[in-house]
Structure formats: C-alpha cells, structure tokens
Write an enzyme that holds these catalytic residues in place. Sequence first.
Site, PDB file in Angstrom:
ATOM      1  N   LYS A  77     117.773  63.252  -9.214  1.00 54.36           N
ATOM      2  CA  LYS A  77     117.254  63.107 -10.572  1.00 54.36           C
ATOM      3  C   LYS A  77     116.321  62.026 -10.828  1.00 54.36           C
ATOM      4  O   LYS A  77     115.385  62.360 -11.491  1.00 54.36           O
ATOM      5  CB  LYS A  77     118.554  62.971 -11.455  1.00 54.36           C
ATOM      6  CG  LYS A  77     119.621  64.295 -11.352  1.00 54.36           C
ATOM      7  CD  LYS A  77     120.782  64.022 -12.197  1.00 54.36           C
ATOM      8  CE  LYS A  77     121.616  63.010 -11.650  1.00 54.36           C
ATOM      9  NZ  LYS A  77     122.339  63.176 -10.310  1.00 54.36           N
ATOM     10  N   THR A  78     116.576  60.751 -10.376  1.00 52.04           N
ATOM     11  CA  THR A  78     115.762  59.692 -10.419  1.00 52.04           C
ATOM     12  C   THR A  78     114.391  59.948  -9.662  1.00 52.04           C
ATOM     13  O   THR A  78     113.279  59.501 -10.587  1.00 52.04           O
ATOM     14  CB  THR A  78     116.502  58.629  -9.878  1.00 52.04           C
ATOM     15  OG1 THR A  78     117.785  58.471 -10.357  1.00 52.04           O
ATOM     16  CG2 THR A  78     115.716  57.073 -10.180  1.00 52.04           C
ATOM     17  N   ASP A 122     119.117  56.681 -17.210  1.00 53.52           N
ATOM     18  CA  ASP A 122     120.015  57.118 -16.063  1.00 53.52           C
ATOM     19  C   ASP A 122     121.691  57.238 -16.880  1.00 53.52           C
ATOM     20  O   ASP A 122     121.787  56.392 -17.612  1.00 53.52           O
ATOM     21  CB  ASP A 122     120.025  56.255 -14.808  1.00 53.52           C
ATOM     22  CG  ASP A 122     120.652  56.868 -13.478  1.00 53.52           C
ATOM     23  OD1 ASP A 122     121.000  58.163 -13.714  1.00 53.52           O
ATOM     24  OD2 ASP A 122     120.698  56.386 -12.684  1.00 53.52           O
ATOM     25  N   THR A 171     125.579  62.829 -14.174  1.00 52.94           N
ATOM     26  CA  THR A 171     126.249  63.619 -13.309  1.00 52.94           C
ATOM     27  C   THR A 171     127.186  64.462 -14.249  1.00 52.94           C
ATOM     28  O   THR A 171     128.117  65.226 -13.748  1.00 52.94           O
ATOM     29  CB  THR A 171     127.045  62.749 -12.389  1.00 52.94           C
ATOM     30  OG1 THR A 171     127.656  61.707 -13.183  1.00 52.94           O
ATOM     31  CG2 THR A 171     126.023  62.215 -11.637  1.00 52.94           C
ATOM     32  N   ARG A 231     120.128  62.033  -0.496  1.00 56.40           N
ATOM     33  CA  ARG A 231     120.362  60.723  -0.099  1.00 56.40           C
ATOM     34  C   ARG A 231     121.265  60.451   0.757  1.00 56.40           C
ATOM     35  O   ARG A 231     121.173  59.518   1.701  1.00 56.40           O
ATOM     36  CB  ARG A 231     121.219  60.425  -1.331  1.00 56.40           C
ATOM     37  CG  ARG A 231     121.307  58.478  -1.433  1.00 56.40           C
ATOM     38  CD  ARG A 231     122.130  58.278  -2.708  1.00 56.40           C
ATOM     39  NE  ARG A 231     121.664  58.451  -3.835  1.00 56.40           N
ATOM     40  CZ  ARG A 231     122.082  58.352  -5.049  1.00 56.40           C
ATOM     41  NH1 ARG A 231     123.257  58.397  -5.262  1.00 56.40           N
ATOM     42  NH2 ARG A 231     121.303  58.451  -6.216  1.00 56.40           N
TER      43      ARG A 231
END
Length: 348
Positions: A77-78, A122, A171, A231
């Site tokens: 997302k980031t 975020d 999330t 990640r």
Amino acid sequence: MSSKNDIKKEDTENSEVLSPKNPDANFLDQTLRPTTWAEYIGQKNIKENLKILLTAASQRKHPPEHLLFYGPPGLGKTTLAHLIAKETSSQLKSTSGPAIEKVGDLASILTNLSPGDILFIDEIHRLNKAIEEVLYPAMESGNLDIIIGKGPSARTIQLDLPPFTLIAATTRIALLSAPLRSRFSGGVFRLEFYTNDEIEQIINRSAKILKVEIEKEAKEEIAKRSRFTPRTANYFLKRCRDLAQIRGEKLSKAMVMEALNLLGIDDVGLGASDRTLLETIENKFNGGPVGLNTLAAALSEEQATIEDVYEPYLLQLGFIERTSRGRVITDRARKHIGKKLLGLDLEK
Ligand code: ADE
C-alpha cells in the site's frame, strides 16, 4: 505541535524516515521498492485502473482524486503511494492516523501542503472522529474549517487549501466510517495476495538489486515460504543472503532451508506464532469455534493483531475459518500441525 506529530516532508527519492527499531531493514526496503509501473509486479487490476485515473487527471491538469488502499500488511500500500508520487512527479508528504492526535495537527499538515502535493496517511482507521470531521470538507471541497476561541465568542474561519490528493492506507477497512470511505472519489482499492509466480519475479528483481547470486531452486524455496507477500519475500531473501555471504557461497536451496528453518519458518511460511495460534484453537478449544476475544486472551495478543497479521494468511491457506460463532481450525491445518509434531517436514 510536538516532534512526534511532525509530518515527514519527503521528496519521492527519499521517502521513509528510518525507524530506530529497524534502521537497516527500512533502508533496504527503500532500495527494493519499485518506483515505476514497469518495475511494479502484480496487482494487475489496480495498476490498470490507477494508470487510467492518473493519466486522465494529468491531461486535465488536475491532481488525481483521493485514493484509499486496503488489505493485509506487506502487500504494497505504501509502495503504491510512493510510486504514484514518483510517476506524477509530485511531492509526497506522509503521516499516519496515530500521529495525528489533535485537530490542530491535521490543520497544520493541510495548510503546509503545496499545490499538487500527495498527502499519504497510513493506518487511517486510527484517526479519531473529531479529526475525521475536519478531513471531510478538506477532501470534498478543499476547505478547512477551524473554530477559533471558546464559548460565545468562538467563531469559525474557513481557509482554502491548495489542490491536493489524499492517499490513505488501512489494514482495517471495516473500521472506517461510511462517510469517510465515500470521500475517496478516486476509488477504494483492495490489494490482493500475490501469486507464487509474482513473488518469484519480485525475488528475482530484489536479488539483482542486492547483487545476490542465487540458484533457481533457492528462489522457489523462498517464494514458497513467503506468504504471498512481497515484504516477507524481501525480508527472507535478505536473511538468506546473510548466510550465503558469511559462507562465501552462492545462495542454494539447502542454504535457504537452513536459514529459514533457523528463523522458525516452516515449509508453508508459518512462524512460531502462527503455529501457536493453530495449536491453541486445536488443543485448548477443541478445534473451535472460539471467539476472537477469548482467543486473544489465551494467546496474550491484541485482537487487532490476530485479525490483521495472523488471520489473513491462515484464511488464504484454508487453515482456519471465520464462522458466526468464532474461529475454527480446518482439517488441512490439523494435518499440517500434526505433520510438524511428528517432525516429518522440516527437510522438505
Ligand atoms: N517489491 C515490493 N513489492 C513489489 C512489487 N509489487 N513489484 C516489484 N517489487 C516489489
């Protein structure tokens, strides 16, 4: 505003403040992050939609409309927010829900934006109600309404904000109020788990950037254990690279198995905490159903951590089910942990 609340002013080159907890990982994540659409692997549908939206906005010479990304941690997302900033040559300013404690914090962030900036928030689900209400008019019509003073002499002043794009990530989409969700006029996008093939491509790309010599079977083994999550794949690759480096050898499948087994990661990518969760449902609650709050108490974990961090992948694997009466372990998971108890699969 306290320093904790300070917004991170970033150009898109240098986008993340190093965390004292994990400075090295952050730095490396930075270099592994794709910065162009061409480099960005997976999430095909989101990518196609965003490309159209951004191109059309740029033709109209308008900042893109506000965007919301949601989905399990680690899916990018980031990364997407940074990539959009890069691709649109915009300045990205990033902050997070918990860092914005007071209305004044948000007012200060918004009034410091320059025209065309992207503001990334975020964990937007952690913004409080009063702050959300200041955000609505800012998103909708570029107005900031501030109340000055108290009691009978209080007055509202309205400031015009520069045109900007809010990109938010969460999330926990279910925790966002409907009015907030509806203000993401550019779209609400759910990031999906990656396919095994996409994860292998990501490992391939990262290995080249990190200059790791790696065998094909080693890439496949890392991918298999990476929880369909970039990640995790990049983190595992770095830990395996460490072992290859100190041995002075090419990264082989055997070395990947050694490094990841040592980290307690099993053949499907579960760690010790995932296995404890499954074993707790099985052994303490007869396989379930067990309510989330009861399970959280038994594991001494936050409910949010169970929902956000552990469950998405266990659900994806078909190892647990969410029913109206609580969480239930599946036969597939029973087989997996049973195999573990017999010590059958460590070398597989
Ligand atoms: N690294 C992390 N996410 C990635 C992606 N989607 N594509 C390429 N590299 C990545």
